[in-house]
Design a protein around this motif. Sequence first.
Motif, PDB file in Angstrom:
ATOM      1  N   ILE A 170      62.244  25.693 -20.121  1.00 27.68           N
ATOM      2  CA  ILE A 170      62.565  24.741 -19.068  1.00 27.68           C
ATOM      3  C   ILE A 170      63.352  23.380 -19.333  1.00 27.68           C
ATOM      4  O   ILE A 170      63.137  22.777 -20.716  1.00 27.68           O
ATOM      5  CB  ILE A 170      61.242  24.261 -18.211  1.00 27.68           C
ATOM      6  CG1 ILE A 170      60.298  23.520 -18.939  1.00 27.68           C
ATOM      7  CG2 ILE A 170      60.515  25.203 -17.345  1.00 27.68           C
ATOM      8  CD1 ILE A 170      59.069  22.804 -18.344  1.00 27.68           C
ATOM      9  N   PRO A 176      59.200  24.798 -10.136  1.00 29.03           N
ATOM     10  CA  PRO A 176      60.396  25.070  -9.521  1.00 29.03           C
ATOM     11  C   PRO A 176      61.094  25.389 -10.789  1.00 29.03           C
ATOM     12  O   PRO A 176      62.105  26.455 -10.746  1.00 29.03           O
ATOM     13  CB  PRO A 176      61.041  24.167  -8.943  1.00 29.03           C
ATOM     14  CG  PRO A 176      60.264  22.670  -9.320  1.00 29.03           C
ATOM     15  CD  PRO A 176      58.972  23.101  -9.671  1.00 29.03           C
ATOM     16  N   LYS A 177      61.198  24.928 -12.178  1.00 27.69           N
ATOM     17  CA  LYS A 177      61.856  25.236 -13.255  1.00 27.69           C
ATOM     18  C   LYS A 177      61.725  26.573 -13.651  1.00 27.69           C
ATOM     19  O   LYS A 177      62.287  27.412 -14.221  1.00 27.69           O
ATOM     20  CB  LYS A 177      61.772  24.102 -14.234  1.00 27.69           C
ATOM     21  CG  LYS A 177      62.414  22.728 -13.630  1.00 27.69           C
ATOM     22  CD  LYS A 177      62.028  21.721 -14.899  1.00 27.69           C
ATOM     23  CE  LYS A 177      62.299  20.139 -14.280  1.00 27.69           C
ATOM     24  NZ  LYS A 177      62.111  19.215 -15.624  1.00 27.69           N
ATOM     25  N   ILE A 204      60.013  29.015 -12.040  1.00 24.99           N
ATOM     26  CA  ILE A 204      60.395  29.958 -10.811  1.00 24.99           C
ATOM     27  C   ILE A 204      61.901  30.292 -10.993  1.00 24.99           C
ATOM     28  O   ILE A 204      62.206  31.708 -11.147  1.00 24.99           O
ATOM     29  CB  ILE A 204      59.883  29.486  -9.637  1.00 24.99           C
ATOM     30  CG1 ILE A 204      58.723  29.399  -9.440  1.00 24.99           C
ATOM     31  CG2 ILE A 204      60.701  30.437  -8.518  1.00 24.99           C
ATOM     32  CD1 ILE A 204      58.049  28.673  -7.991  1.00 24.99           C
ATOM     33  N   ASP A 205      62.576  29.359 -11.414  1.00 29.46           N
ATOM     34  CA  ASP A 205      64.051  29.556 -11.523  1.00 29.46           C
ATOM     35  C   ASP A 205      64.225  30.621 -12.766  1.00 29.46           C
ATOM     36  O   ASP A 205      64.891  31.540 -12.573  1.00 29.46           O
ATOM     37  CB  ASP A 205      64.754  28.257 -11.615  1.00 29.46           C
ATOM     38  CG  ASP A 205      66.320  28.520 -12.023  1.00 29.46           C
ATOM     39  OD1 ASP A 205      66.928  29.245 -10.899  1.00 29.46           O
ATOM     40  OD2 ASP A 205      66.821  28.054 -12.759  1.00 29.46           O
ATOM     41  N   LEU A 206      63.780  30.155 -13.860  1.00 30.65           N
ATOM     42  CA  LEU A 206      63.853  30.948 -14.960  1.00 30.65           C
ATOM     43  C   LEU A 206      63.521  32.315 -14.871  1.00 30.65           C
ATOM     44  O   LEU A 206      63.981  33.358 -15.240  1.00 30.65           O
ATOM     45  CB  LEU A 206      63.118  30.168 -16.311  1.00 30.65           C
ATOM     46  CG  LEU A 206      63.700  28.898 -16.736  1.00 30.65           C
ATOM     47  CD1 LEU A 206      63.130  28.352 -17.780  1.00 30.65           C
ATOM     48  CD2 LEU A 206      65.460  29.261 -17.316  1.00 30.65           C
ATOM     49  N   THR A 239      62.928  34.155 -12.271  1.00 28.54           N
ATOM     50  CA  THR A 239      63.649  35.027 -11.263  1.00 28.54           C
ATOM     51  C   THR A 239      64.930  35.390 -12.279  1.00 28.54           C
ATOM     52  O   THR A 239      65.586  36.666 -11.799  1.00 28.54           O
ATOM     53  CB  THR A 239      64.159  34.047 -10.176  1.00 28.54           C
ATOM     54  OG1 THR A 239      62.990  33.560  -9.477  1.00 28.54           O
ATOM     55  CG2 THR A 239      65.073  35.046  -9.227  1.00 28.54           C
ATOM     56  N   ARG A 240      65.746  34.409 -12.849  1.00 27.03           N
ATOM     57  CA  ARG A 240      66.854  34.712 -13.769  1.00 27.03           C
ATOM     58  C   ARG A 240      66.258  36.039 -14.619  1.00 27.03           C
ATOM     59  O   ARG A 240      67.093  36.928 -14.871  1.00 27.03           O
ATOM     60  CB  ARG A 240      67.333  33.738 -14.654  1.00 27.03           C
ATOM     61  CG  ARG A 240      68.018  32.513 -13.515  1.00 27.03           C
ATOM     62  CD  ARG A 240      68.742  31.541 -14.573  1.00 27.03           C
ATOM     63  NE  ARG A 240      68.669  30.327 -13.647  1.00 27.03           N
ATOM     64  CZ  ARG A 240      69.412  29.291 -14.272  1.00 27.03           C
ATOM     65  NH1 ARG A 240      69.637  29.397 -15.456  1.00 27.03           N
ATOM     66  NH2 ARG A 240      69.822  28.391 -13.492  1.00 27.03           N
ATOM     67  N   LYS A 262      66.511  39.437 -12.995  1.00 23.32           N
ATOM     68  CA  LYS A 262      67.595  39.807 -12.673  1.00 23.32           C
ATOM     69  C   LYS A 262      68.260  40.335 -13.982  1.00 23.32           C
ATOM     70  O   LYS A 262      69.337  41.446 -13.732  1.00 23.32           O
ATOM     71  CB  LYS A 262      68.456  38.767 -11.900  1.00 23.32           C
ATOM     72  CG  LYS A 262      68.035  38.408 -10.876  1.00 23.32           C
ATOM     73  CD  LYS A 262      68.923  37.274 -10.061  1.00 23.32           C
ATOM     74  CE  LYS A 262      68.579  36.820  -8.658  1.00 23.32           C
ATOM     75  NZ  LYS A 262      69.393  35.814  -8.262  1.00 23.32           N
ATOM     76  N   LEU A 322      54.828  33.205  -8.541  1.00 22.71           N
ATOM     77  CA  LEU A 322      56.047  34.169  -9.086  1.00 22.71           C
ATOM     78  C   LEU A 322      55.417  35.769  -8.937  1.00 22.71           C
ATOM     79  O   LEU A 322      56.015  36.706  -8.739  1.00 22.71           O
ATOM     80  CB  LEU A 322      55.918  34.006 -10.645  1.00 22.71           C
ATOM     81  CG  LEU A 322      56.850  32.972 -11.084  1.00 22.71           C
ATOM     82  CD1 LEU A 322      56.999  32.722 -12.677  1.00 22.71           C
ATOM     83  CD2 LEU A 322      58.297  33.384 -10.567  1.00 22.71           C
ATOM     84  N   ARG A 330      56.657  36.652  -5.790  1.00 23.82           N
ATOM     85  CA  ARG A 330      57.958  36.883  -5.520  1.00 23.82           C
ATOM     86  C   ARG A 330      58.787  37.916  -6.552  1.00 23.82           C
ATOM     87  O   ARG A 330      59.723  38.610  -6.158  1.00 23.82           O
ATOM     88  CB  ARG A 330      58.643  35.508  -5.793  1.00 23.82           C
ATOM     89  CG  ARG A 330      58.408  34.317  -5.086  1.00 23.82           C
ATOM     90  CD  ARG A 330      59.149  33.115  -5.869  1.00 23.82           C
ATOM     91  NE  ARG A 330      58.798  31.928  -4.968  1.00 23.82           N
ATOM     92  CZ  ARG A 330      59.951  31.115  -4.704  1.00 23.82           C
ATOM     93  NH1 ARG A 330      61.042  31.308  -4.989  1.00 23.82           N
ATOM     94  NH2 ARG A 330      59.329  30.120  -3.861  1.00 23.82           N
TER      95      ARG A 330
END
Length: 213
Positions: free
Chosen positions: A36, A54-55, A57-59, A61-62, A65, A84, A87
């Motif tokens: 993060i 939130p950091k 969660i963003d990582l 999610t990436r 993907k 997570l 999600r």
Amino acid sequence: MIGVIRVVTFEDQRLLEEHGNIIAAKYGLDVISVCIPNQPYGIYNDETEREAVPKIIDLATRLEKDGAEAVVVSCAADPAVPELRGRLRIPVIGAGSAAALVARGLGLPAGVLGITTNAPQVVKDTLGDLFVGYAKPQNVTNTKDLLTFRGQQQAVETTRSLLEQGAKAIVFACTGYSTIGLADVLRRELGCVVVDGVEAEGLFAWYAVRTRA
């Protein structure tokens, strides 16, 4: 491929990859490590945990993907893990619950070694009646303090106090102890059973990947 999220900001690539390297070496998994941003002292209280969620969660999610088969949040508080799991479509593993579940499987009274004022709730709840007590080394307030010789010495002495309280196993409630290789030191010097959070999260990651259809 397993994505390992570090909840402290590292400029040193070697330190960033330390937990992933432990998992890769022990379980033969392909690992990518990320961290993060803007939290050089990591998570060490409620405020820094809220900032990190939130950091993370963003990582995560990436990473999904990018093809990760599982995500490991390498922190004993399991920050963002419940969110997570609601999600992502891939397994999400937290170091705290993983370590506590391994300790429950051993069935030994467990002392918890951390760096925060109180034991992470997920660790305490999962251990249940096996929880003996919690302690943190004096003058250690964040994961960077563990990188000092003094911090490491104090961690050994604090572990000794947990064993004197009746603990038969020591559960790490900070993955910074994995970074400094404390488990092997304690096993050698104190002869105690140690549940290392990074080793435990790697074990669950191995199951998550190897048992997929």
